[in-house]
Design a protein around this motif. Structure first.
Motif, mmCIF file in Angstrom:
data_model
loop_
_atom_site.group_PDB
_atom_site.id
_atom_site.type_symbol
_atom_site.label_atom_id
_atom_site.label_comp_id
_atom_site.label_asym_id
_atom_site.label_seq_id
_atom_site.Cartn_x
_atom_site.Cartn_y
_atom_site.Cartn_z
ATOM 1 N N LEU B 64 -2.066 19.151 42.651
ATOM 2 C CA LEU B 64 -1.104 18.512 41.740
ATOM 3 C C LEU B 64 -1.636 18.455 40.317
ATOM 4 C CD1 LEU B 64 0.060 15.543 44.006
ATOM 5 C CD2 LEU B 64 1.220 17.691 43.592
ATOM 6 N N GLY B 65 -2.679 19.217 40.040
ATOM 7 C CA GLY B 65 -3.275 19.152 38.705
ATOM 8 C C GLY B 65 -3.200 20.462 37.958
ATOM 9 N N HIS B 66 -2.233 21.286 38.325
ATOM 10 C CA HIS B 66 -2.203 22.615 37.729
ATOM 11 C C HIS B 66 -1.978 22.557 36.221
ATOM 12 C CE1 HIS B 66 -2.701 26.625 39.045
ATOM 13 N NE2 HIS B 66 -1.633 27.073 38.440
ATOM 14 N N ALA B 67 -1.186 21.595 35.766
ATOM 15 C CA ALA B 67 -0.945 21.463 34.325
ATOM 16 C C ALA B 67 -2.251 21.205 33.582
ATOM 17 C CB ALA B 67 0.047 20.339 34.070
ATOM 18 N N GLY B 68 -3.201 20.575 34.240
ATOM 19 C CA GLY B 68 -4.499 20.298 33.615
ATOM 20 C C GLY B 68 -5.207 21.582 33.216
ATOM 21 N N LEU B 125 -7.116 15.682 48.736
ATOM 22 C CA LEU B 125 -7.316 16.699 47.712
ATOM 23 C C LEU B 125 -6.174 16.648 46.700
ATOM 24 C CD1 LEU B 125 -8.640 20.217 48.117
ATOM 25 C CD2 LEU B 125 -6.485 19.982 46.962
ATOM 26 N N ALA B 126 -4.945 16.509 47.203
ATOM 27 C CA ALA B 126 -3.790 16.466 46.313
ATOM 28 C C ALA B 126 -3.936 15.331 45.302
ATOM 29 C CB ALA B 126 -2.514 16.297 47.124
ATOM 30 N N ILE B 127 -4.333 14.151 45.798
ATOM 31 C CA ILE B 127 -4.409 12.992 44.910
ATOM 32 C C ILE B 127 -5.536 13.153 43.896
ATOM 33 C CG2 ILE B 127 -4.943 10.524 44.886
ATOM 34 C CD1 ILE B 127 -3.324 10.455 47.583
ATOM 35 N N VAL B 128 -6.656 13.704 44.340
ATOM 36 C CA VAL B 128 -7.770 13.870 43.401
ATOM 37 C C VAL B 128 -7.434 14.908 42.331
ATOM 38 C CG1 VAL B 128 -10.182 14.535 43.192
ATOM 39 C CG2 VAL B 128 -9.470 13.076 45.060
ATOM 40 N N THR B 129 -6.743 15.995 42.709
ATOM 41 C CA THR B 129 -6.355 16.969 41.682
ATOM 42 C C THR B 129 -5.375 16.336 40.693
ATOM 43 O OG1 THR B 129 -4.650 17.801 43.166
ATOM 44 C CG2 THR B 129 -6.677 19.063 43.045
ATOM 45 N N LEU B 130 -4.500 15.481 41.203
ATOM 46 C CA LEU B 130 -3.586 14.746 40.315
ATOM 47 C C LEU B 130 -4.389 13.950 39.297
ATOM 48 C CD1 LEU B 130 -0.559 13.772 39.923
ATOM 49 C CD2 LEU B 130 -1.193 11.833 41.331
ATOM 50 N N GLU B 134 -4.614 14.394 35.114
ATOM 51 C CA GLU B 134 -4.342 13.317 34.153
ATOM 52 C C GLU B 134 -5.542 13.079 33.233
ATOM 53 O OE1 GLU B 134 -1.368 11.251 33.697
ATOM 54 O OE2 GLU B 134 -0.747 13.146 34.568
ATOM 55 N N ILE B 135 -6.756 13.208 33.795
ATOM 56 C CA ILE B 135 -7.962 13.015 32.978
ATOM 57 C C ILE B 135 -7.999 14.060 31.855
ATOM 58 C CG2 ILE B 135 -10.479 13.241 32.965
ATOM 59 C CD1 ILE B 135 -10.445 11.956 35.772
ATOM 60 N N ILE B 136 -7.714 15.318 32.221
ATOM 61 C CA ILE B 136 -7.746 16.375 31.203
ATOM 62 C C ILE B 136 -6.726 16.075 30.109
ATOM 63 C CG2 ILE B 136 -7.241 18.817 30.789
ATOM 64 C CD1 ILE B 136 -8.385 19.383 33.577
ATOM 65 N N PHE B 263 1.580 18.023 29.105
ATOM 66 C CA PHE B 263 0.885 18.407 30.344
ATOM 67 C C PHE B 263 0.698 17.235 31.298
ATOM 68 C CE2 PHE B 263 -0.629 21.350 27.045
ATOM 69 C CZ PHE B 263 -0.183 22.533 27.600
ATOM 70 N N ASP B 264 1.754 16.440 31.497
ATOM 71 C CA ASP B 264 1.599 15.321 32.431
ATOM 72 C C ASP B 264 1.878 15.785 33.850
ATOM 73 O OD1 ASP B 264 4.237 15.765 32.308
ATOM 74 O OD2 ASP B 264 4.829 13.751 31.738
ATOM 75 N N TYR B 265 1.840 14.844 34.791
ATOM 76 C CA TYR B 265 1.966 15.278 36.185
ATOM 77 C C TYR B 265 3.358 15.814 36.493
ATOM 78 C CZ TYR B 265 4.280 10.871 37.285
ATOM 79 O OH TYR B 265 5.157 9.834 37.313
ATOM 80 N N ASN B 266 4.382 15.402 35.701
ATOM 81 C CA ASN B 266 5.713 15.961 35.898
ATOM 82 C C ASN B 266 5.703 17.478 35.800
ATOM 83 O OD1 ASN B 266 7.518 13.913 36.424
ATOM 84 N ND2 ASN B 266 7.456 13.227 34.307
ATOM 85 N N PHE B 267 4.882 17.944 34.865
ATOM 86 C CA PHE B 267 4.791 19.377 34.636
ATOM 87 C C PHE B 267 4.211 20.070 35.876
ATOM 88 C CE2 PHE B 267 3.306 23.294 32.791
ATOM 89 C CZ PHE B 267 4.236 23.572 31.818
#
Lengths: 265, 355
Positions: B64-68, B125-130, B134-136, B263-267
């Motif tokens: 869930l962190g692909h936008a990062g 894993l999904a939650i940590v990538t999220l 967000e951190i990035i 680049f938020d999680y919506n993206f």
């Protein structure tokens, strides 16, 4: 006949697997206690025992899924105790699973090609750029995998998804995949589970064929006594994590202690 | 293998034909300027969804962190382009350099984040990538880079102090983001898209791809046949991140201003929706779903508030059509009609058809 015997004694001098004082403890429970096992090259060895005796736990220690609490496992002179599963496979142990574990969303052919993974050396980059080695080695993999599938009469279904195969063929595919990794020792975890007598008889032939034609040493767990007495040369009986008896198959299966363990007092 | 190769060529062909037809239509004035303007973002979104499909569909891990990763590529590439704007005057050379640098930066982030994240599996894993995504974004939100006569200044959380005000040029202004030169052209996007598609499809149809799919299908069995699980998960994750970074570079160079809040999680979720609806593991599906779902809200813009309603209904219908047993049986019945049987190649293709 005498020649055969001479060959056998020569084989017996070389040990494929030596397990010494293997123990594993889960919390307060000693699942396997002081387990010893010696398998010679080319032998067909049976590991039997009632449910919950610790047979699969032994398999899991041999293949690195569990780390033994103590004891040692020597494969063909190499100490593999506590190594990672992938490394143990590279060192020469392949296995099948009690509850079939195929790569369900992949084709039958690809399942075997995954087994051939470590025998081909082309890198990720070569794969992406489609360099000559990719084509050469992929072709070799296709040929080798088809060859293996032919042995198990699965070559007609090689484009099918593994999950679409009938049960008996899934069992065979698992053995084919294990053999693809080019092991020295093959572990079969209840290969006949869920099979009817005809399929079991066919499986016995297949296992013998694998041993003879692939020059394989085989250790198998099985509940079907017909299969065990039919093909195993030696057996070890486990009961409550401890060795109850071991030796020639016919002798052990007639041992009153073994019968009691299976049938109760 | 022959069949997958053929399928891959068809997928590439679909993409090429789509963009060629669209650019002909837009130069003939039929497509209208609004829709023509969508072609570049559609291309970039396709790159994103095929790269995410590598992680989600082939490796089988919900990221869930692909936008990062896209964010890393966008800003590293963008800042690079702004810095060298005066020395490298050719826009094409500049953006190619930016793409390489942005891709490498995203790959490094993918590697560093992958090491801890890939110890986990499934929901965790999904939650940590999220979280990492967000951190990035938050870090990017607090970066200030200014150039003056003395060189480049960098600071966190506040505009750079003591600078030579006369010659100061803001490069990165925290939440306001960057103004990269608009070097992205449609041709470049299509070329990068084709390269990404070919890289991913070749990867999937190789030893490495098979290892990843084996890990996805059965982790324990993959180990038991000697697959180095950690290595291949990391390889796929890093390649996926690098390609997302490349898409980010194209993105930042196609907009006048790019703020980190984009680049938020919506993206990430949006891209994930494209991937899931297109079919996990199917690159062609990702391409088609991206085009349809991206163009749809724009086409229905005149309907005002109703367009999101239509969008939602389309999502639900597509999902049902893909997965509900009733729809699958209808689909099979349609495929069994004599007319469709004639269209089919002689040998029945089983599985992997759309890969």
């Amino acid at each position: 006949m005498s020649e055969n015997k001479a060959l056998n004694t020569e084989k017996e001098t070389s040990v494929m697997l030596e397990v010494k004082n293997l123990c594993i403890q889960f919390g307060g429970l000693k699942a396997v206690d002081n387990f010893n096992l010696t398998i010679n090259k080319g032998q067909l060895y049976g590991l039997i025992g009632p449910n919950g005796a610790g047979k699969t736990t032994v398999f899991n220690m041999l293949t690195g899924v569990y780390k033994p609490t103590s004891g040692s496992i020597i494969l063909d002179g190499l100490n593999i105790t506590g190594k990672h599963p992938a490394q143990i496979n590279k060192d020469g142990i392949a296995r099948t699973f009690q509850n079939i574990r195929l790569f369900k969303e992949m084709s039958v052919l690809d399942n075997v090609k995954v087994g051939l993974h470590n025998q081909k050396k082309y890198s990720t980059i070569e794969g992406i750029l489609r360099l000559p080695r990719y084509f050469k080695e992929e072709k070799e993999m296709d040929e080798r995998a088809t060859e293996l599938l032919k042995v198990f009469e699965l070559d007609g279904e090689k484009e099918q998804l593994a999950s679409n195969l009938p049960y008996g063929k899934q069992r065979k595919l698992e053995i084919a995949r294990a053999l693809a990794t080019n092991p020295k020792l093959l572990l079969l975890d209840e290969p006949a589970a869920g099979m009817n007598p005809n399929e079991t008889a066919e499986l016995m032939n297949t296992i013998r064929f694998v041993r003879d034609n692939f020059d394989m040493t085989i250790l198998l767990i099985e509940h079907d006594m017909k299969l065990v007495s039919g093909i195993c040369e030696k057996v070890t009986v486990l009961n409550f994590g401890q060795e109850l008896a071991k030796g020639e198959t016919a002798e052990v299966l007639n041992d009153p202690r073994v019968i009691t363990a299976y049938l109760g007092e | 293998m022959k069949k997958t190769t053929k399928n891959n060529i068809v997928t590439c062909g679909i993409v090429l034909v789509f963009f060629i037809i669209c650019s002909i239509l837009s130069s003939a004035g039929i497509l209208g300027s609004k829709l023509s303007g969508l072609l570049i973002p559609i291309g970039i979104y396709i790159i994103l969804s095929v790269s995410l499909n590598l992680t989600v569909g082939i490796l089988g891990e919900l990221s869930l962190g692909h936008a990062g990763f896209m964010c890393v590529g966008a800003y590293v590439g963008g800042v690079f382009s702004i810095l060298v704007q005066d020395t490298v005057t050719s826009p094409i050379v500049r953006i190619i350099l930016a793409i390489i640098i942005g891709g490498i930066a995203a790959a490094i982030f993918g590697f560093l984040i992958g090491i801890p994240v890939l110890r986990l599996r499934g929901d965790y894993l999904a939650i940590v990538t999220l979280g990492f995504g967000e951190i990035i974004k938050s870090i990017a939100n607090n970066i200030y880079i200014t150039k003056d006569i003395n060189g480049v200044h960098f600071s966190f959380a506040a505009p750079v102090a003591d600078i030579d005000a006369a010659s100061a040029v803001d490069i990165f202004k925290g939440a306001q983001g960057i103004k990269a030169p608009q070097d992205t052209t449609l041709l470049l996007v299509v070329i990068v898209l084709m390269i990404s598609l070919i890289v991913i499809m070749n990867l999937v149809d190789s030893k490495t791809g098979r290892a990843c799919m084996a890990i996805r299908d059965n982790y324990i069995a993959a180990q038991s046949v000697g697959i180095n699980v950690t290595k291949y998960r990391l390889v796929a994750f890093v390649i996926s991140a690098a390609i997302a970074g490349v898409a980010g570079v194209l993105y930042s160079h196609s907009l006048a201003v790019l703020a980190p809040k984009k680049f938020d999680y919506n993206f990430s979720i949006l891209i994930l929706v494209f991937v899931v609806l297109g079919g996990l593991g199917s690159m062609r599906g990702s391409v088609i779903a991206t085009v349809v779902l991206y163009a749809l809200p724009e086409i229905f813009r005149e309907l005002g508030d109703y367009r999101m309603l239509i969008y939602a209904i389309v999502l639900i219908v597509m999902m049902l059509f893909n997965n509900a047993p009733y729809f699958i049986s209808i689909r099979e019945r349609i495929a069994a009609l004599p007319f469709f049987q004639k269209l089919k190649p002689k040998k029945k293709a089983v599985g992997g058809e759309s890969k």
